[in-house]
Design a protein around this motif. Structure first.
Motif, mmCIF file in Angstrom:
data_model
loop_
_atom_site.group_PDB
_atom_site.id
_atom_site.type_symbol
_atom_site.label_atom_id
_atom_site.label_comp_id
_atom_site.label_asym_id
_atom_site.label_seq_id
_atom_site.Cartn_x
_atom_site.Cartn_y
_atom_site.Cartn_z
ATOM 1 N N GLU A 151 0.816 -1.211 0.000
ATOM 2 C CA GLU A 151 0.000 0.000 0.000
ATOM 3 C C GLU A 151 0.851 1.263 0.000
ATOM 4 N N GLU A 152 1.961 1.247 0.702
ATOM 5 C CA GLU A 152 2.831 2.429 0.741
ATOM 6 C C GLU A 152 3.323 2.782 -0.654
ATOM 7 N N ARG A 153 3.713 1.762 -1.409
ATOM 8 C CA ARG A 153 4.206 2.021 -2.762
ATOM 9 C C ARG A 153 3.064 2.453 -3.687
ATOM 10 N N LEU A 154 1.896 1.837 -3.515
ATOM 11 C CA LEU A 154 0.752 2.227 -4.327
ATOM 12 C C LEU A 154 0.381 3.689 -4.073
ATOM 13 N N VAL A 155 0.401 4.101 -2.816
ATOM 14 C CA VAL A 155 0.107 5.495 -2.476
ATOM 15 C C VAL A 155 1.119 6.423 -3.140
ATOM 16 N N ALA A 156 2.384 6.039 -3.106
ATOM 17 C CA ALA A 156 3.423 6.866 -3.720
ATOM 18 C C ALA A 156 3.213 6.985 -5.230
ATOM 19 N N ILE A 157 2.857 5.874 -5.879
ATOM 20 C CA ILE A 157 2.593 5.896 -7.322
ATOM 21 C C ILE A 157 1.420 6.814 -7.637
ATOM 22 N N MET A 158 0.352 6.670 -6.862
ATOM 23 C CA MET A 158 -0.840 7.478 -7.116
ATOM 24 C C MET A 158 -0.587 8.959 -6.836
ATOM 25 N N GLU A 159 0.181 9.255 -5.808
ATOM 26 C CA GLU A 159 0.503 10.654 -5.515
ATOM 27 C C GLU A 159 1.314 11.273 -6.651
ATOM 28 N N SER A 160 2.185 10.484 -7.277
ATOM 29 C CA SER A 160 2.977 11.010 -8.389
ATOM 30 C C SER A 160 2.103 11.358 -9.588
ATOM 31 N N ARG A 164 -10.865 -10.806 0.193
ATOM 32 C CA ARG A 164 -10.734 -10.995 -1.247
ATOM 33 C C ARG A 164 -10.285 -9.744 -2.001
ATOM 34 N N LEU A 165 -10.719 -8.569 -1.530
ATOM 35 C CA LEU A 165 -10.532 -7.365 -2.330
ATOM 36 C C LEU A 165 -9.978 -6.203 -1.524
ATOM 37 N N VAL A 166 -9.350 -5.261 -2.254
ATOM 38 C CA VAL A 166 -8.995 -3.963 -1.676
ATOM 39 C C VAL A 166 -9.711 -2.891 -2.493
ATOM 40 N N TYR A 167 -10.296 -1.922 -1.784
ATOM 41 C CA TYR A 167 -11.047 -0.842 -2.405
ATOM 42 C C TYR A 167 -10.359 0.479 -2.072
ATOM 43 N N TYR A 168 -10.265 1.374 -3.062
ATOM 44 C CA TYR A 168 -9.673 2.690 -2.829
ATOM 45 C C TYR A 168 -10.493 3.760 -3.535
ATOM 46 N N LEU A 169 -10.558 4.926 -2.903
ATOM 47 C CA LEU A 169 -11.079 6.117 -3.555
ATOM 48 C C LEU A 169 -9.964 7.147 -3.546
ATOM 49 N N TRP A 170 -9.553 7.575 -4.743
ATOM 50 C CA TRP A 170 -8.454 8.532 -4.903
ATOM 51 C C TRP A 170 -9.008 9.829 -5.474
ATOM 52 N N ARG A 171 -8.759 10.931 -4.793
ATOM 53 C CA ARG A 171 -9.187 12.240 -5.293
ATOM 54 C C ARG A 171 -8.050 12.881 -6.071
ATOM 55 N N LYS A 172 -8.376 13.429 -7.220
ATOM 56 C CA LYS A 172 -7.371 14.097 -8.048
ATOM 57 C C LYS A 172 -7.014 15.441 -7.439
ATOM 58 N N ASP A 173 -5.727 15.663 -7.221
ATOM 59 C CA ASP A 173 -5.229 16.917 -6.652
ATOM 60 C C ASP A 173 -3.987 17.297 -7.440
ATOM 61 N N ARG A 174 -4.145 18.239 -8.341
ATOM 62 C CA ARG A 174 -3.038 18.546 -9.266
ATOM 63 C C ARG A 174 -1.793 19.079 -8.553
ATOM 64 N N GLY A 175 -1.943 19.498 -7.292
ATOM 65 C CA GLY A 175 -0.797 20.012 -6.556
ATOM 66 C C GLY A 175 0.262 18.968 -6.271
ATOM 67 N N LEU A 176 -0.093 17.678 -6.379
ATOM 68 C CA LEU A 176 0.863 16.611 -6.088
ATOM 69 C C LEU A 176 1.455 15.981 -7.338
ATOM 70 N N GLU A 177 0.925 16.318 -8.486
ATOM 71 C CA GLU A 177 1.325 15.644 -9.710
ATOM 72 C C GLU A 177 2.818 15.796 -10.002
ATOM 73 N N GLY A 178 3.453 14.675 -10.321
ATOM 74 C CA GLY A 178 4.855 14.670 -10.709
ATOM 75 C C GLY A 178 5.840 14.886 -9.586
ATOM 76 N N THR A 179 5.399 14.728 -8.328
ATOM 77 C CA THR A 179 6.291 14.997 -7.208
ATOM 78 C C THR A 179 7.205 13.825 -6.871
ATOM 79 N N ARG A 180 6.882 12.606 -7.362
ATOM 80 C CA ARG A 180 7.696 11.438 -7.057
ATOM 81 C C ARG A 180 7.817 10.552 -8.284
ATOM 82 N N GLY A 181 8.794 9.633 -8.209
ATOM 83 C CA GLY A 181 8.980 8.678 -9.300
ATOM 84 C C GLY A 181 10.368 8.815 -9.895
ATOM 85 N N PRO A 182 10.719 7.989 -10.889
ATOM 86 C CA PRO A 182 9.895 6.934 -11.481
ATOM 87 C C PRO A 182 9.787 5.712 -10.565
ATOM 88 N N PHE A 183 8.900 4.776 -10.932
ATOM 89 C CA PHE A 183 8.683 3.571 -10.144
ATOM 90 C C PHE A 183 8.928 2.346 -11.017
#
Length: 292
Positions: free
Chosen positions: A232-241, A254-273
């Motif tokens: 989950e930590e890595r998934l969060v980092a990917i999504m934040e990027s 059986r499943l994992v559910y996520y709701l991710w809100r788009k926030d352009r202020g975080l785009e491109g802050t991390r990576g590559p993965f």
């Protein structure tokens, strides 16, 4: 001379009975076994493709067809969505979004129009989101299962030309895990952000701004809880990027559910993965997401 009788249809698709006419139910155990078998065969096929083994690839394709092809996988998925089997992942989404549709915020910014939803990998027009009355839903799938679902590959869908062609929310339920390659999964996640509306649109509606624009993502739990290459930590980092913030999550057996809100202020802050081992062990699976 009697007229010549027509032979069988040349197209296998044309000769196959409509999927929606199948009413026979299969057990939960059989449903799970069929879905797992499909996943295993597609994994073996990816290995055969990587090794250039045409013989193995053809044999695997024959096995997939013997199971009923992608239609049998989708039929099993539909069985899994039945209420008596705890299905329909969108019920979780509607619980999370309940506060966004309170009486004080009935109207959208666009003079009361419904929020736009893009449902990728749609199997039904009768899930919780469809019945809620809150969304104008566009449904797409690689192999449409009936009316109301457009047969389309999300990765080949033309990019929006303006805000009117973008969406308030995208549903990606049990779709990402079926993308064959880690890099393709990363590109699919990147592409979702391009189809969502701008975050500033909801500034005057705080309850809406807390959840929209957003991506609803559902994966088999082991993809995150038991992978060598993803937690989950890595998934969060990917999504934040990609400009996403996690606003809700839920993990079941059986499943994992996520709701991710788009926030352009975080785009491109991390990576590559890249594909990097973060957990070892012989019982781990190889599910990964690569983002360049």
């Amino acid at each position: 001379m009697a007229p010549k009788k027509k032979g069988p249809p040349k197209s296998l698709a044309a000769g196959r009975p409509p999927v929606l006419h199948r009413v026979k139910s299969i057990s939960r155990t059989a449903t799970k076994a069929l879905i797992n078998k499909h996943h295993l065969l597609h994994k073996k096929k990816r290995q055969a493709l990587a090794e250039g083994d045409k013989t193995a690839e053809a044999a695997i394709d024959a096995e997939i067809e013997a199971l009923g092809g992608i239609e049998s996988y989708q039929e099993a998925s539909l069985q899994g969505q039945r209420h008596d089997r705890g299905g329909d992942s969108s019920r979780v989404l509607m619980q999370w979004l309940e506060s966004s549709f309170s009486s004080s915020q009935n109207a959208d910014l666009d003079s009361g129009r419904k929020l736009r939803m893009l449902e990728v990998g749609a199997l039904s027009t009768q899930n919780a989101c469809s019945k809620s009355g809150h969304f104008d839903i566009e449904r797409i799938d690689l192999n449409s299962q009936g009316e109301g679902i457009l047969q389309q590959d999300f990765m080949e869908r033309p990019l929006p030309r303006d805000e009117s062609e973008r969406f308030d929310i995208i549903s990606l339920s049990l779709v990402l895990n079926y993308v064959p390659e880690p890099k393709g999964r990363g590109e699919m996640l990147r592409r979702t952000a391009q189809f969502l509306r701008a975050p500033g649109r909801y500034i005057d509606l705080p309850q809406r701004a807390a959840n929209f624009p957003s991506l609803f993502l559902v994966l088999p739990a082991p993809c995150v809880t038991n992978s060598r290459y993803l937690d989950e930590e890595r998934l969060v980092a990917i999504m934040e990027s990609l400009g996403y913030v996690k606003t809700a999550s839920k993990t079941t057996q059986r499943l994992v559910y996520y709701l991710w809100r788009k926030d352009r202020g975080l785009e491109g802050t991390r990576g590559p993965f890249q594909k990097k081992e973060i957990r070892s062990g012989s019982t781990r699976n190889n599910f990964a997401v690569v983002l360049g």
